[in-house]
Motif scaffolding. Structure first.
Motif, PDB file in Angstrom:
ATOM      1  N   ALA A 145     -41.738  35.023  32.217  1.00 46.84           N
ATOM      2  CA  ALA A 145     -40.536  35.796  31.895  1.00 46.84           C
ATOM      3  C   ALA A 145     -39.319  34.890  32.003  1.00 46.84           C
ATOM      4  O   ALA A 145     -39.199  34.095  32.944  1.00 46.84           O
ATOM      5  N   ASN A 146     -38.433  34.976  31.039  1.00 42.35           N
ATOM      6  CA  ASN A 146     -37.220  34.170  31.065  1.00 42.35           C
ATOM      7  C   ASN A 146     -36.262  34.690  32.130  1.00 42.35           C
ATOM      8  O   ASN A 146     -36.179  35.903  32.374  1.00 42.35           O
ATOM      9  N   ARG A 154     -30.944  32.692  42.239  1.00 47.35           N
ATOM     10  CA  ARG A 154     -31.344  31.750  41.197  1.00 47.35           C
ATOM     11  C   ARG A 154     -32.778  31.990  40.734  1.00 47.35           C
ATOM     12  O   ARG A 154     -33.219  31.385  39.754  1.00 47.35           O
ATOM     13  N   ALA A 155     -33.496  32.872  41.419  1.00 49.65           N
ATOM     14  CA  ALA A 155     -34.858  33.178  40.985  1.00 49.65           C
ATOM     15  C   ALA A 155     -34.849  34.028  39.721  1.00 49.65           C
ATOM     16  O   ALA A 155     -35.734  33.920  38.871  1.00 49.65           O
ATOM     17  N   SER A 206     -39.968  28.799  26.665  1.00 49.96           N
ATOM     18  CA  SER A 206     -38.902  29.719  26.276  1.00 49.96           C
ATOM     19  C   SER A 206     -39.441  31.042  25.773  1.00 49.96           C
ATOM     20  O   SER A 206     -38.683  31.964  25.488  1.00 49.96           O
ATOM     21  N   THR A 207     -40.740  31.156  25.651  1.00 49.82           N
ATOM     22  CA  THR A 207     -41.346  32.375  25.125  1.00 49.82           C
ATOM     23  C   THR A 207     -41.905  33.221  26.255  1.00 49.82           C
ATOM     24  O   THR A 207     -42.625  32.728  27.120  1.00 49.82           O
ATOM     25  N   GLU A 208     -41.550  34.488  26.259  1.00 49.14           N
ATOM     26  CA  GLU A 208     -42.089  35.396  27.252  1.00 49.14           C
ATOM     27  C   GLU A 208     -43.466  35.862  26.770  1.00 49.14           C
ATOM     28  O   GLU A 208     -43.602  36.437  25.696  1.00 49.14           O
ATOM     29  N   LYS A 209     -44.487  35.622  27.570  1.00 50.65           N
ATOM     30  CA  LYS A 209     -45.837  36.003  27.154  1.00 50.65           C
ATOM     31  C   LYS A 209     -46.745  36.067  28.368  1.00 50.65           C
ATOM     32  O   LYS A 209     -46.390  35.620  29.465  1.00 50.65           O
ATOM     33  N   GLU A 210     -47.908  36.642  28.151  1.00 51.34           N
ATOM     34  CA  GLU A 210     -48.900  36.705  29.219  1.00 51.34           C
ATOM     35  C   GLU A 210     -49.597  35.358  29.326  1.00 51.34           C
ATOM     36  O   GLU A 210     -50.039  34.781  28.338  1.00 51.34           O
TER      37      GLU A 210
END
Length: 533
Positions: free
Chosen positions: A38-39, A105-106, A9-13
């Motif tokens: 990316a969410n 849906r992507a 659930s976390t956006e990160k590298e």
């Protein structure tokens, strides 16, 4: 090289991937790919409901969900479905759950929500049984009032004008109507009342148990205030006459006749009052025609004929005919005096029926002219395509396909608009299929007539429709990331189309004015235009 999805659930590298590229014609080289999590985006909005009211016993699927959602100002296309389409809700107000499945849906997640649905109590069916009285000194008890064929289960009794029970010892008087009340045990049904004249006595002194020998007559006051009189003959044939009225003096009658073999015909008539027409016009609303039991027929020959009288001193008046099973493919048909029929292309379905403009005395039918195509069944444009195809503005492309993603040419759009204006676009000998529509569009200042076989762009389409609408004045600014790329000639048209919900964005707050318009997009724009009139 597969890259697996990471549930996070976390956006990160996430990290770097190093790739060596080998080629016979170029020197080998290395690539470094930076991978980040990316969410998916969450679109917002609610569906459009074909209606918000059901009657107990109807499935939730009787309400059609349509529309799209939003990502900021951009449209997110997809499909709305009920979570439990076959659910039968109890009488009352409910928050019914739906699911929105985005086409893309992507980038977007599936969204759930609720919409309010009101379920009205159902009306019991059937008639009570009783014994006719043929002589004096008889009481209500002698009439042997019973439930008869009334459904669902419940109990019945004689009542007075206030709805209070009458004692069975009450003596029956000649030519007097007595009121009965049926009360179902199931609280999802309304109570039902009606009247029976138990003893019919002629002026000569003779008596019979019915108005006409062999005929049984029952009268029921319906929960909506209308009254239904049922006359049943000994051979099983019957005539049901339902009369209704508005608070402003409009009246309507629906007569359904069933012969001994079970064949049924229905006709209806209504007379609108000056008061109802004037009040509706002042409010900018449609006048509701007070007729009951009208259903859209698949077979035009079997459709109910409705004769509607609009006051002579009224101009064209917008009226609404209540229809039980309205869909995007429901359309009105005018029956002329010579028997010919005319499909009303700008008639439009509403939550409760079908609206159209009438003047004078007109006979109308309501039909289900829905067209189904294999490529629209699960497509976002299904309802819009059905709307325009049912009005015979569009045809398919063959093989039971509408061609949702195929480009639309300028000549096609000219032809569709000509059909909307009731022009016969059948080409003459030696003419191309698009010539009649294009000549009409050129003469009426809608198109310059050039490049009829070239694909039409979104801004060209908006301009053609804008000119067809009379080039109404507009003000404001088009809020789209690519607004600067709109051609000068199309600025007012696209602003008008966007402000009136006819043209939506295609994602990322863009309107894509130079993109070619697909057939599904053209159908949707035309449907929105007609539905907003």
């Amino acid at each position: 090289m597969p890259i697996n999805r990471v549930d996070n659930s976390t956006e990160k590298e996430i990290g770097n991937i190093h790739v060596k590229v080998n080629s016979q014609n170029f020197l080998d080289f290395n690539l470094t790919l930076n991978v980040s999590a990316a969410n998916k985006k969450v679109p917002t909005g609610t569906p459009t409901l074909s209606k918000t009211n059901l009657t107990y016993g109807d499935k939730l699927s009787g309400i059609t969900l349509s529309g799209s959602m939003k990502d900021g100002e951009a449209e997110v296309t997809g499909t709305f479905t009920w979570k439990n389409p076959n659910e039968i809700l109890t009488a009352g107000k409910h928050q019914a759950g739906w699911v929105f499945t985005p086409t893309n849906r992507a980038d977007y997640i599936e969204v759930t929500g609720e919409s309010e649905v009101t379920v009205a109590k159902a009306t019991p069916s059937g008639t009570p049984s009783y014994t006719a009285i043929t002589e004096s000194a008889k009481t209500l008890e002698d009439a042997h009032l019973a439930v008869g064929t009334l459904q669902p289960e419940g109990f019945i009794q004689w009542v007075d004008a206030d709805g209070k029970e009458i004692n069975d010892s009450t003596e029956v008087k000649a030519n007097t109507a007595y009121t009965w009340k049926f009360m179902p045990y199931d609280k999802n049904y309304t109570d039902l009342t009606g009247t029976i004249t138990l003893w019919h006595k002629s002026s000569s002194g003779s008596s019979s148990g019915s108005v006409t020998p062999g005929t049984k007559t029952d009268t029921v006051k319906n929960p909506d205030g209308s009254t239904t009189k049922t006359e049943t003959k000994a051979d099983g044939s019957k005539t049901e006459t339902t009369t209704a009225s508005s608070g402003g003096g409009s009246t309507g009658t629906t007569v359904t006749k069933t012969d001994a073999k079970g064949n049924t015909t229905t006709e209806a008539s209504a007379k609108l009052s000056d008061r109802d027409v004037k009040e509706a016009q002042e409010k900018g609303e449609a006048v509701t025609v007070p007729v009951k039991g009208i259903a859209a027929a698949k077979d035009a020959n079997a459709a109910t004929k409705i004769k509607i009288d609009v006051p002579n001193n009224a101009n064209k008046t917008t009226i609404e005919i209540p229809v039980e099973n309205v869909t995007s493919g429901t359309v009105a048909v005018i029956v002329h005096e010579d028997g010919t029929e005319e499909l009303v292309k700008d008639s439009k379905p509403t939550e409760h029926g079908v609206q159209l403009e009438l003047s004078g005395s007109t006979t109308v039918k309501i039909i289900d002219n829905s067209k189904t195509f294999d490529d629209t069944k699960d497509h976002w444009s299904r309802d819009e395509v059905n709307f325009v195809a049912a009005r015979e503005l569009f045809n398919g492309v063959g093989g039971n396909q509408f061609g949702v993603s195929q480009p639309m040419t300028r000549g096609m759009v000219n032809t569709v608009l000509a059909r909307l204006a009731d022009v016969d676009t059948t080409p003459g000998q030696g003419q191309a299929w698009y010539e009649v529509g294009t000549d009409w569009a050129k003469k009426n200042g809608i198109s310059d007539g050039t490049n009829p076989t070239a694909p039409v762009t979104r801004e060209q389409l908006a301009t053609l429709l804008y000119r067809y609408a009379g080039s109404p004045s507009v003000s404001g600014t088009l809020h789209a990331a690519d607004a600067a790329s709109v051609s000068d000639y199309a600025e007012d048209a696209l602003l008008w189309a966007n402000q009136n919900g006819i043209v939506n964005g295609v994602g990322s707050n863009t309107i894509a004015p130079k993109d070619n318009a697909q057939r599904a997009q053209v159908a949707a724009m035309l449907a929105r235009y007609l539905q907003n009139q």
